[in-house]
Every structure is written in C-alpha cells, then in structure tokens.
Write an enzyme that holds these catalytic residues in place. Structure first.
Site, PDB file in Angstrom:
ATOM      1  CE  LYS A 111      -4.470  -1.447   1.770  1.00  0.00           C
ATOM      2  NZ  LYS A 111      -5.562  -1.139   2.683  1.00  0.00           N
ATOM      3  CE  LYS A 192      -5.527  -8.434  -1.156  1.00  0.00           C
ATOM      4  NZ  LYS A 192      -5.475  -8.192   0.243  1.00  0.00           N
ATOM      5  CE  LYS A 195     -14.167  -4.553   1.179  1.00  0.00           C
ATOM      6  NZ  LYS A 195     -13.943  -4.045   2.547  1.00  0.00           N
TER       7      LYS A 195
HETATM    8  P1  AMP Z   1     -11.377  -6.248   3.876  1.00  0.00           P
HETATM    9  O1  AMP Z   1     -12.222  -6.000   2.718  1.00  0.00           O
HETATM   10  O2  AMP Z   1      -9.939  -5.998   3.591  1.00  0.00           O
HETATM   11  O3  AMP Z   1     -11.872  -5.597   5.120  1.00  0.00           O
HETATM   12  O4  AMP Z   1     -11.456  -7.805   4.129  1.00  0.00           O
HETATM   13  C1  AMP Z   1     -12.507  -8.428   4.822  1.00  0.00           C
HETATM   14  C2  AMP Z   1     -12.258  -9.905   4.937  1.00  0.00           C
HETATM   15  O5  AMP Z   1     -12.240 -10.518   3.639  1.00  0.00           O
HETATM   16  C3  AMP Z   1     -10.886 -10.255   5.549  1.00  0.00           C
HETATM   17  O6  AMP Z   1     -11.051 -11.381   6.397  1.00  0.00           O
HETATM   18  C4  AMP Z   1     -10.041 -10.597   4.373  1.00  0.00           C
HETATM   19  O7  AMP Z   1      -8.991 -11.481   4.689  1.00  0.00           O
HETATM   20  C5  AMP Z   1     -11.040 -11.256   3.443  1.00  0.00           C
HETATM   21  N1  AMP Z   1     -10.637 -11.136   2.030  1.00  0.00           N
HETATM   22  C6  AMP Z   1     -10.379  -9.988   1.345  1.00  0.00           C
HETATM   23  N2  AMP Z   1     -10.058 -10.246   0.068  1.00  0.00           N
HETATM   24  C7  AMP Z   1     -10.106 -11.605  -0.074  1.00  0.00           C
HETATM   25  C8  AMP Z   1      -9.871 -12.499  -1.171  1.00  0.00           C
HETATM   26  N3  AMP Z   1      -9.542 -12.043  -2.379  1.00  0.00           N
HETATM   27  N4  AMP Z   1     -10.026 -13.831  -0.954  1.00  0.00           N
HETATM   28  C9  AMP Z   1     -10.375 -14.303   0.279  1.00  0.00           C
HETATM   29  N5  AMP Z   1     -10.598 -13.512   1.341  1.00  0.00           N
HETATM   30  C10 AMP Z   1     -10.479 -12.180   1.185  1.00  0.00           C
END
Ligand code: AMP
Ligand code: TRP
Length: 326
Positions: A111, A192, A195
């Site tokens: 980041k 990966k 968002k």
């Molecule tokens: P965040 O959107 O970063 O707050 O992520 C929320 C949850 O989704 C966290 O537990 C992340 O580890 C999981 N997560 C985010 N992106 C992925 C992905 N591409 N595959 C699997 N889990 C994900």
C-alpha cells in the site's frame, strides 16, 4: 464457548473473496461460538474517505452481515468507533510493538509502495487490528489468507505483553477456509480479488445482478492448454474457478476437476456462473429488505452496548497491569 472476533472495512464493493474467505465463516461459527463481528471504520480511514460515503458504507456492511446470515440475536454486530477501547488499546499496543515488525508487513509494503509521504495509520494499522482482537479475549479469528501475517503479529504482541505484565491477553488463532481463503481477480488471477481494482469484471460484488455475474465469469482469464486441472502455479485462472466452485459446493477441487475431464473451460464457467448466481440471489433479496429497515441502527446500537461491556472489562485489566490512571 469459545469467542470469535472478526471485522470488515466499510469501503464498498464487498466481493466474492470477502464472502468465501470471511463472511461464510462468520455464519458457520455462530452455531457453537460466541461471535463478535465488527465494522472497522477506524481502519477504513487509514486512507482518505468521503465522510458521507463512509456513513453509507458502514450501514451497507452491517446490512450485508445480516443478509448473509449473521443473526444479531446470536452474534454481536457493531461499529468499531462506537467502542473507545479499540483506539485506547491500540495506543497501548503501539507502545509494545516495534517499527521494524510493522515495516515488514507485506500489506504495508504494497500500500505504501515507493511513496514519500505515507500516513502513519497505514503503518500502525496491524496494531489497531491486534487491539480489536485482544480487546475481546478472542480465541478464534476467521479471516482470508491475506490477514495471516497480521494475525501472527497480533499473537506476537499478545505473547510479548503476557511475558512482561503476566497473563493479560488471550492468544488467538486465525481460522482460514480451505477453498475460499484466497480468491483471485477474475481478469488477472495472479492478483487477489480486491474492492478497489478499477476493472469491475475483476470481481463479483455480492450485490451484482445475474447478468453481470455471468459476464464477469465468462470472460475470466484462463489459459490456452485447455485442460481442467487444479494447479494454482501454472493454471491460476482455472484453479481460481475451481476454488470458487468448491467453496460454494463443498466438493473438493480435485473431484470437480475429475468430473470436468474432457470438457472445455466454457462448461466449467457455466457451472460456476450458476453456482454463484444461486448463492448470491438470497443474499441480495435479504439485503434490500434489511438495508431499508429501521431495525439496522438499533442492531448496531445494541451491539455497541454489548461489545462495550466486554471491552471495558479488558481495559480495566490492562490499565491495572500497566499502572495507568489512578
Ligand atoms: P477487507 O475488505 O480488507 O476488510 O477484508 C474483509 C475480509 O475478507 C478479511 O477477512 C479478508 O482477509 C477477506 N478477504 C479480502 N479479500 C479476499 C480475497 N480475495 N479472498 C479471500 N478472502 C479475502
Ligand atoms: N485488517 C482486516 C482486513 O483488512 C480487517 C480487520 C480489522 C480485522 N480488524 C480486524 C479482521 C480484526 C479480523 C480481526 O481485512
């Protein structure tokens, strides 16, 4: 009963990776755990946010938690900034972590990549995450694979403090899905699913219409050798589709690959489209209802009260251990 804590950032575009890596576990764990699910708005502001949008995204994630099946009667659902213990414990833990270990975090490196002025919050973010977890004497943290390093850091900090100040924190374990822990971007399966990617076809958002789901999956990047086989290194695109299908059906990636022997990528994609559309349909229906209901804010207020009661006990213990206050 063991205690579970996890959080999702209210930053929009909650996608299939979030669902298959994290949210699906949230629902499963409710059966036999005491679960606390947070909307981590203080994490979201590590990068600039529009305040009005942030307010909406907080409610969006709360509604999505409930739409996928988190039951506010069983689990606590609340917004991080309504419990002041997160920020307070975050500071105490900052004083018990090292800049070296924070600079080593791969997410921070990604980041901050090459920039001159990087927000301090981006660096200390994993310490705030550790505070989130330790504040509730958490045993289990269901997350996607990308959070593994942050969970390790949380454990290191907890063990360090326990050494110095005697048993202060419960040392938590991460919990990761077999197939859903790392869902890759559909347009570039070496990255990966995220968002923030500009290409909307890189991800399936949980509220995507059937047509959009179909388009994104049918145009997903694969390879040219034509064989359906689970091999993430050499065939990341096909392996990602097998993973998604496996996460929905519970069937192993090997069994799915065997079933598709001799068939084309188009056949596999069609089934992944159907499985995804079927899984997201009830979530979308529930969401529309919950997001508009007056109940949502009441759930969050009640959740904050229940979370705060637990957090206050931990903070009392922490203040005593560290000799803070009088
Ligand atoms: P965040 O959107 O970063 O707050 O992520 C929320 C949850 O989704 C966290 O537990 C992340 O580890 C999981 N997560 C985010 N992106 C992925 C992905 N591409 N595959 C699997 N889990 C994900
Ligand atoms: N850092 C996590 C993410 O970006 C979100 C998060 C914040 C979290 N605090 C947490 C996850 C505590 C689990 C436990 O995905």
């Amino acid at each position: 009963m063991k205690r579970v804590f996890s959080g999702v950032q209210p930053t929009g575009n909650i996608h299939l990776g979030n669902y298959l890596g994290a949210l699906k576990q949230f629902v499963e764990l409710q059966k036999d755990h005491e679960c606390i699910y947070c909307i981590v708005d203080e994490h979201a502001i590590t990068v600039p946010q529009d305040p009005k949008e942030l307010q909406q995204h907080i409610l969006d994630v709360a509604a999505l938690y409930m739409a996928v099946g988190v039951d506010p009667k069983k689990s606590i659902i609340f917004v991080q900034s309504s419990v002041s213990g997160h920020a307070e414990l975050g500071w105490v833990l900052c004083c018990n972590s090292y800049t070296g270990e924070l600079f080593r975090m791969t997410q921070f490196k990604a980041k901050s990549g090459g920039k001159e002025s990087v927000g301090t919050g981006l660096l200390t973010y994993p310490v705030l995450m550790a505070a989130d977890i330790l504040l509730y004497d958490t045993d289990v943290v269901p997350v996607g694979n990308d959070q593994k390093q942050h969970i390790e850091l949380c454990r290191d900090i907890a063990i360090r403090v326990n050494h110095k100040y005697k048993d202060t924190f419960v040392v938590p374990d991460g919990r990761f899905m077999k197939s859903g822990a790392r869902i890759m971007a559909l347009d570039d399966p070496t990255q990966k699913m995220s968002k923030s990617a500009i290409n909307v076809h890189s991800r399936i958002s949980l509220l995507d219409e059937d047509n959009k789901i179909k388009k994104s999956i049918m145009r997903a990047t694969t390879d040219s050798d034509g064989e359906i086989r689970f091999d993430p290194e050499n065939k990341p695109g096909v392996s990602n589709l097998l993973n998604i299908y496996s996460a929905f059906s519970g069937e192993s990636v090997e069994d799915i690959a065997a079933r598709f022997a001799g068939k084309g990528y188009g056949d596999l994609k069609k089934e992944v489209v159907a499985a995804t559309q079927d899984a997201l349909r009830p979530i979308k229906d529930n969401y529309a209802q919950i997001r508009e209901s007056d109940e949502l804010k009441a759930v969050l207020r009640d959740g904050a009260d229940r979370a705060n009661a637990i957090a206050e006990k931990t903070m009392k213990r922490v203040r005593e251990k560290f000799g803070l206050g009088i």
